[in-house]
Each structure stands twice: as C-alpha cells, then as structure tokens.
Motif scaffolding. Structure first.
Motif, short mmCIF file in Angstrom:
data_model
loop_
_atom_site.label_atom_id
_atom_site.label_comp_id
_atom_site.label_asym_id
_atom_site.label_seq_id
_atom_site.Cartn_x
_atom_site.Cartn_y
_atom_site.Cartn_z
N ASP A 81 33.88 18.84 66.62
CA ASP A 81 33.90 19.50 67.92
C ASP A 81 32.46 19.73 68.38
O ASP A 81 31.73 20.52 67.77
CB ASP A 81 34.64 20.83 67.81
N LEU A 82 32.07 19.05 69.46
CA LEU A 82 30.72 19.21 69.98
C LEU A 82 30.41 20.64 70.39
O LEU A 82 29.25 21.07 70.34
CB LEU A 82 30.52 18.29 71.19
N GLU A 83 31.42 21.37 70.82
CA GLU A 83 31.19 22.71 71.36
C GLU A 83 31.50 23.81 70.36
O GLU A 83 31.52 24.99 70.72
CB GLU A 83 32.04 22.91 72.62
N ALA A 84 31.72 23.47 69.11
CA ALA A 84 32.05 24.48 68.11
C ALA A 84 30.90 25.47 67.93
O ALA A 84 29.74 25.05 67.80
CB ALA A 84 32.36 23.81 66.77
N PRO A 85 31.19 26.76 67.94
CA PRO A 85 30.13 27.74 67.68
C PRO A 85 29.76 27.71 66.20
O PRO A 85 30.50 27.19 65.36
CB PRO A 85 30.79 29.07 68.04
N TYR A 86 28.60 28.24 65.89
CA TYR A 86 28.22 28.34 64.50
C TYR A 86 29.16 29.30 63.77
O TYR A 86 29.49 30.37 64.29
CB TYR A 86 26.79 28.84 64.37
N SER A 87 29.56 28.90 62.57
CA SER A 87 30.41 29.75 61.75
C SER A 87 29.55 30.76 61.01
O SER A 87 28.32 30.61 60.94
CB SER A 87 31.19 28.90 60.75
N PRO A 88 30.17 31.79 60.41
CA PRO A 88 29.38 32.74 59.61
C PRO A 88 28.63 32.07 58.46
O PRO A 88 27.64 32.61 57.97
CB PRO A 88 30.44 33.72 59.09
N GLY A 89 29.09 30.89 58.03
CA GLY A 89 28.43 30.21 56.93
C GLY A 89 27.36 29.23 57.35
O GLY A 89 26.83 28.49 56.51
N GLU A 90 27.02 29.17 58.63
CA GLU A 90 25.99 28.25 59.10
C GLU A 90 24.69 28.48 58.34
O GLU A 90 24.21 29.62 58.23
CB GLU A 90 25.74 28.43 60.59
N PRO A 91 24.08 27.43 57.78
CA PRO A 91 22.88 27.63 56.98
C PRO A 91 21.64 27.96 57.81
O PRO A 91 21.48 27.46 58.92
CB PRO A 91 22.70 26.29 56.26
N CYS A 92 20.81 28.83 57.24
CA CYS A 92 19.45 29.07 57.75
C CYS A 92 19.41 29.49 59.21
O CYS A 92 18.54 29.05 59.98
CB CYS A 92 18.59 27.83 57.54
N VAL A 93 20.33 30.34 59.62
CA VAL A 93 20.29 30.87 60.98
C VAL A 93 19.09 31.80 61.10
O VAL A 93 18.85 32.66 60.23
CB VAL A 93 21.59 31.60 61.32
N ILE A 94 18.34 31.63 62.16
CA ILE A 94 17.13 32.43 62.38
C ILE A 94 17.45 33.92 62.25
O ILE A 94 18.40 34.42 62.85
CB ILE A 94 16.54 32.13 63.77
N GLY A 95 16.64 34.62 61.47
CA GLY A 95 16.78 36.06 61.32
C GLY A 95 17.76 36.50 60.25
O GLY A 95 17.88 37.70 59.99
N THR A 96 18.44 35.55 59.60
CA THR A 96 19.39 35.92 58.54
C THR A 96 18.76 35.72 57.17
O THR A 96 17.77 35.00 57.01
CB THR A 96 20.68 35.09 58.62
N GLU A 97 19.39 36.31 56.16
CA GLU A 97 18.88 36.20 54.80
C GLU A 97 18.91 34.75 54.32
O GLU A 97 18.05 34.32 53.54
CB GLU A 97 19.70 37.07 53.87
N GLY A 98 19.90 33.97 54.78
CA GLY A 98 20.00 32.59 54.35
C GLY A 98 18.81 31.75 54.73
O GLY A 98 18.52 30.73 54.09
N ALA A 99 18.09 32.14 55.78
CA ALA A 99 16.91 31.38 56.22
C ALA A 99 15.67 31.71 55.41
O ALA A 99 14.65 31.03 55.54
CB ALA A 99 16.65 31.66 57.70
N GLU A 100 15.73 32.72 54.55
CA GLU A 100 14.56 33.13 53.78
C GLU A 100 14.27 32.10 52.68
O GLU A 100 15.15 31.38 52.23
CB GLU A 100 14.80 34.50 53.14
N TRP A 101 13.02 32.06 52.25
CA TRP A 101 12.62 31.15 51.17
C TRP A 101 13.28 31.57 49.87
O TRP A 101 13.59 32.75 49.67
CB TRP A 101 11.10 31.14 51.02
#
Length: 221
Positions: free
Chosen positions: A93-113
């Motif tokens: 789906d081209l228009e699918a929003p990011y899910s809660p599991g989207e990797p490395c979202v700016i400002g989230t802990e997942g984006a940290e080194w």
C-alpha cells in the motif's frame, strides 16, 4: 586469499592513500535484540549479529587510534515524509502510514545508536532510504576530505550496507567490506550478500586485514 584479492588490497596502502570508515545503520531498530522479535532471528543469527556489532566496535576503535576518518550513516524515518515505495513493498500500500514498529523513526529510541556512537567532530549523514549516498551530501563530504577508498561496515549486509557500498563503488571509490563487521538476519542471506558483493562491488576482507591496511598507510607516511 586469492592473488587478485591480494593485488586489490595491496594497491590501497600507499602513502598518498586516505581511507575512510563508513558505519551504516548500527541503530537500536536494527541491532538491539529488543527490537528484532518480529524478524524471526534464529539463535545462531542472533549470535552472528552480536559478533558483527562487536567487530564494528573494534574497527571503530582502531580507526580512531589510527586517525582514519569515520562517517556515521543513519536511517532517519520521517512520518511527515514517508518512503512510499518502501511502504508499498512491505505493506502492499503506497499510502500506508508508518506502523508502531517502523524502524529508526526520528526522535524515537529505535533511531538511537546501538553499542557504538559518533564522537565529537565525526561526520554524521542522515538518510531516508537504503544508500548513504542517495539524497545526501556524503559524496561531496568524502571528496572534500580527499578520501581515496572506503571500508563499509554495519547493518544489514544485504540491504543498506550493500546499497551504500555499491554506490561508493559506482562513484569511483574502491570499497573494502570486512565480512565479520556486517550481518543479516538470516545466515544464508548474509553469505549470499557477501558473495554478490565480492562478485560486483567490493574486496571482501576481515576487520584485522583492514586495520593492517590502515597501519601500512600510517607507516608509509
């Protein structure tokens, strides 16, 4: 090591050579086991991933001690500027929003080194897709620093490491990939990625062999 492989590496050790280490996507979303449950890694794959991150820690420390330039490439997923083709590929789906599991979202802990991080003064490059060169100023930054060849490490071998290494090679930088400083989430995929990279993109080496090349450059200067 084959004779061709030895010739490739030997050409990179002259006094005029100026190497750089490019560290790709060693972020919590991609490296921390806490974020990888949905990827279905086997125990063996988790061990290999942990070992690769340990090797990355080692080569970063060696680069710093030898004065080798380090470039940190990081994924920065922006919900306000979604990568639509990626959503289509993964979600259909081209228009699918990011899910809660989207990797490395700016400002989230997942984006940290993860286990490694840039030191003060080391170059950081934020990217939106796979390659550290796409839509960034990485090429200009390498040229400005007089970089003559690059070593690419990070996560994962078949995706963002491969894409960054291929672009570096096509932009005319010789590329060395230490196979022990990258990993995939499946051992077979990692082996296949290294084989394909060796065929078309890079000289495959180990961390110890790359560090030895850097030492030979230092000795020649």
């Amino acid at each position: 090591m084959t004779a061709l492989a030895e010739r490739r590496l030997a050409t990179l050790t002259g006094a005029a050579e100026k190497p750089a280490l490019i560290v790709v996507d060693v972020q919590k979303s991609f490296g921390s086991p806490d974020y990888l449950a949905d990827y279905g890694l086997t125990p063996e794959a988790l061990v290999a991933l942990d070992a690769a991150v340990g090797s990355i820690e080692s080569i970063v420390a060696s680069a710093r001690s030898l004065g080798v330039a380090i470039v940190w490439v990081e994924l920065a997923s922006d919900p306000g500027n979604r990568w639509r083709a990626s959503q289509w590929l993964r979600e259909g789906d081209l228009e699918a929003p990011y899910s809660p599991g989207e990797p490395c979202v700016i400002g989230t802990e997942g984006a940290e080194w993860f286990r490694v991080a840039p030191a003060e003064g080391e170059l950081r490059v934020r990217k939106r897709g796979y390659s550290g060169f796409l839509g960034t100023n990485l090429a200009e930054q390498l040229h400005a620093r007089g970089i003559t060849w690059v070593t690419v490490v990070g996560l994962t071998s078949e995706c963002c490491v491969a894409a960054t290494a291929e672009d570096a090679m096509q932009l005319d930088w010789p590329v060395v990939i230490p196979a022990d400083a990258t990993a995939a989430y499946d051992l077979r995929i990692h082996e296949n990625a290294v084989e394909m990279l060796a065929l078309n993109v890079a000289a495959i080496a180990t961390v110890d062999e790359v560090v030895q090349l850097w030492r030979e450059i230092e000795a020649a200067q």
